[in-house]
Design a protein around this motif. Structure first.
Motif, PDB file in Angstrom:
ATOM      1  N   GLU A  67       0.831  -1.205   0.000  1.00  0.00           N
ATOM      2  CA  GLU A  67       0.000   0.000   0.000  1.00  0.00           C
ATOM      3  C   GLU A  67       0.870   1.261   0.000  1.00  0.00           C
ATOM      4  OE1 GLU A  67      -4.109   1.535   2.197  1.00  0.00           O
ATOM      5  OE2 GLU A  67      -2.968  -0.140   3.034  1.00  0.00           O
ATOM      6  N   ILE A  68       0.324   2.336  -0.562  1.00  0.00           N
ATOM      7  CA  ILE A  68       1.041   3.599  -0.714  1.00  0.00           C
ATOM      8  C   ILE A  68       0.575   4.612   0.334  1.00  0.00           C
ATOM      9  CG2 ILE A  68       1.552   5.523  -2.264  1.00  0.00           C
ATOM     10  CD1 ILE A  68       2.718   2.977  -3.299  1.00  0.00           C
ATOM     11  N   TYR A  69       1.539   5.314   0.933  1.00  0.00           N
ATOM     12  CA  TYR A  69       1.226   6.399   1.865  1.00  0.00           C
ATOM     13  C   TYR A  69       1.560   7.728   1.192  1.00  0.00           C
ATOM     14  CZ  TYR A  69       1.394   9.388   6.009  1.00  0.00           C
ATOM     15  OH  TYR A  69       1.175  10.389   6.922  1.00  0.00           O
ATOM     16  N   GLU A  70       0.612   8.666   1.221  1.00  0.00           N
ATOM     17  CA  GLU A  70       0.812   9.972   0.611  1.00  0.00           C
ATOM     18  C   GLU A  70       1.000  11.040   1.684  1.00  0.00           C
ATOM     19  OE1 GLU A  70      -2.056  11.126  -2.260  1.00  0.00           O
ATOM     20  OE2 GLU A  70      -1.580   9.504  -3.656  1.00  0.00           O
ATOM     21  N   ARG A  71       1.941  11.935   1.404  1.00  0.00           N
ATOM     22  CA  ARG A  71       2.244  12.997   2.375  1.00  0.00           C
ATOM     23  C   ARG A  71       2.601  14.268   1.604  1.00  0.00           C
ATOM     24  NH1 ARG A  71       4.298  16.407   5.945  1.00  0.00           N
ATOM     25  NH2 ARG A  71       4.872  15.624   8.005  1.00  0.00           N
ATOM     26  N   THR A  72       1.941  15.369   1.917  1.00  0.00           N
ATOM     27  CA  THR A  72       2.279  16.651   1.309  1.00  0.00           C
ATOM     28  C   THR A  72       3.469  17.260   2.040  1.00  0.00           C
ATOM     29  OG1 THR A  72      -0.008  17.068   0.642  1.00  0.00           O
ATOM     30  CG2 THR A  72       1.461  18.969   0.762  1.00  0.00           C
ATOM     31  N   ILE A  73       4.456  17.678   1.266  1.00  0.00           N
ATOM     32  CA  ILE A  73       5.641  18.313   1.843  1.00  0.00           C
ATOM     33  C   ILE A  73       5.724  19.740   1.313  1.00  0.00           C
ATOM     34  CG2 ILE A  73       8.157  18.232   2.013  1.00  0.00           C
ATOM     35  CD1 ILE A  73       8.018  15.301   1.966  1.00  0.00           C
ATOM     36  N   LYS A  74       5.813  20.681   2.210  1.00  0.00           N
ATOM     37  CA  LYS A  74       5.913  22.082   1.834  1.00  0.00           C
ATOM     38  C   LYS A  74       7.362  22.447   1.524  1.00  0.00           C
ATOM     39  CE  LYS A  74       1.543  23.058   2.566  1.00  0.00           C
ATOM     40  NZ  LYS A  74       0.651  23.478   1.451  1.00  0.00           N
ATOM     41  N   LYS A  75       7.528  23.457   0.701  1.00  0.00           N
ATOM     42  CA  LYS A  75       8.857  23.946   0.358  1.00  0.00           C
ATOM     43  C   LYS A  75       9.647  24.266   1.628  1.00  0.00           C
ATOM     44  CE  LYS A  75      11.164  27.791  -2.004  1.00  0.00           C
ATOM     45  NZ  LYS A  75      10.958  29.017  -2.813  1.00  0.00           N
ATOM     46  N   GLY A  76      10.854  23.675   1.733  1.00  0.00           N
ATOM     47  CA  GLY A  76      11.724  23.949   2.870  1.00  0.00           C
ATOM     48  C   GLY A  76      11.438  23.117   4.102  1.00  0.00           C
TER      49      GLY A  76
END
Length: 328
Positions: free
Chosen positions: A308-317
């Motif tokens: 299974e895939i885990y998604e995570r938003t990463i912000k600049k910096g």
């Protein structure tokens, strides 16, 4: 993730190559496109048979890659008409030549049937990633059959870079034991004590009939690439952490590797129980990571099943620190 590079360098280059291939190709049997003449590096050496009337898997893999990426980049730039053109042209080229038992062939009608140093007919697996382990059982069978046939034909005509290339191929099929052993043979038998790759077998163990020693760098580079493929992969549209490490590696780590999408990745694993990773990006990006274990795991309070895939938003910096814990 560099918009200027995409607009000014990447897409114009792919576009020009796509145009050239359109203009130089001709229609062959069955109505598919073909090159007027084709080759696969160093097969049949400098004989007449080195030039194929049908398009080899080496050339065809590159052609299919060019049109697929030209379409992808055109869509990203909002050039829908051009993207549709590249997609239509791609459909006019045949599929790669595949034998049901031996996998990818050198060219239609010519399987890999004798030991040879060049695996250029396997570009579709590595490095181009047109055939991937995650694509399904049909693709996995092609990869398995191909690698089994390589080994069945033997290593007598191989040189050092053949082993480091095979290490990359084995890592792509998630075979950590095989990749580690193959890269070990390269490092101990085809390199001098100063680490220079010298093509021929220096060990006297009979891995190759070639025993000469010209210094060439591509074997060393392929060895480094193979080791990185064992630790991190991202060519399938998601990140695999430690996808192909052998069972006896109780601990492993790497720092500052680049994943596709411009993401910097550092990670460590301990006894197949915990994977710690730190992710950074120069842009806002959604990162997709596959469960790194064979079985269930937990990450940030989320339960993941095998594959299974885990998604995570990463912000600049941002420095995003994630801990994957094996449920066993």
């Amino acid at each position: 993730m560099d918009r200027n590079f995409l607009e000014e360098k990447a897409y114009p280059w792919f576009r020009e190559v796509a145009i050239y291939l359109d203009e130089v190709s001709e229609t062959g049997e069955g109505g598919y496109r073909k090159l007027p003449i084709s080759s696969s590096p160093e097969f049949h050496d400098n004989s007449r048979e080195a030039w194929f009337g049908s398009t080899t898997n080496f050339d065809l893999a590159i052609i299919r890659f060019v049109y697929a990426k030209a379409e992808e980049l055109a869509l990203e730039l909002g050039k829908k008409d051009e993207a549709a053109k590249w997609k239509a042209l791609l459909s006019q080229w045949p599929d790669l030549a595949v034998d049901g038992k031996t996998g990818l062939m050198v060219a239609p009608g010519e399987p890999y049937s004798v030991s040879h140093r060049h695996f250029s007919h396997l570009m579709a697996i590595h490095p181009l990633g047109l055939i991937n382990w995650s694509d399904g059982e049909k693709e996995r069978a092609i990869i398995r059959n191909t690698i089994e046939n390589l080994q069945k034909q033997g290593t007598s005509a191989w040189v050092g870079y053949s082993f480091s290339w095979l290490g990359n191929l084995q890592a792509r099929m998630l075979d950590g034991e095989g990749a580690a052993e193959t890269l070990r043979i390269f490092a101990t038998s085809f390199c001098l004590p100063n680490s220079f790759h010298v093509n021929g077998d220096q060990s006297g163990k009979g891995y190759s009939n070639a025993t000469y020693r010209p210094f060439t760098l591509e074997g060393n580079f392929a060895f480094a690439a193979g080791l990185q493929e064992m630790l991190l992969q991202s060519h399938e549209g998601f990140i695999r952490l430690f996808p192909a490490i052998p069972d006896d590696w109780e601990k492993a780590s790497f720092e500052g590797f680049r994943a596709q999408g411009g993401v910097s990745v550092s990670a460590s694993i301990k006894k197949d129980t915990v994977v710690e990773t730190t992710l950074q990006s120069e842009k806002d990006v959604v990162v997709r990571l596959m469960n790194p274990f064979d079985g269930d795991c937990w990450v940030e309070g989320v339960h993941l099943y095998d594959g299974e895939i885990y998604e995570r938003t990463i912000k600049k910096g941002e420095k995003a620190r994630l801990s994957f814990k094996n449920s066993r």
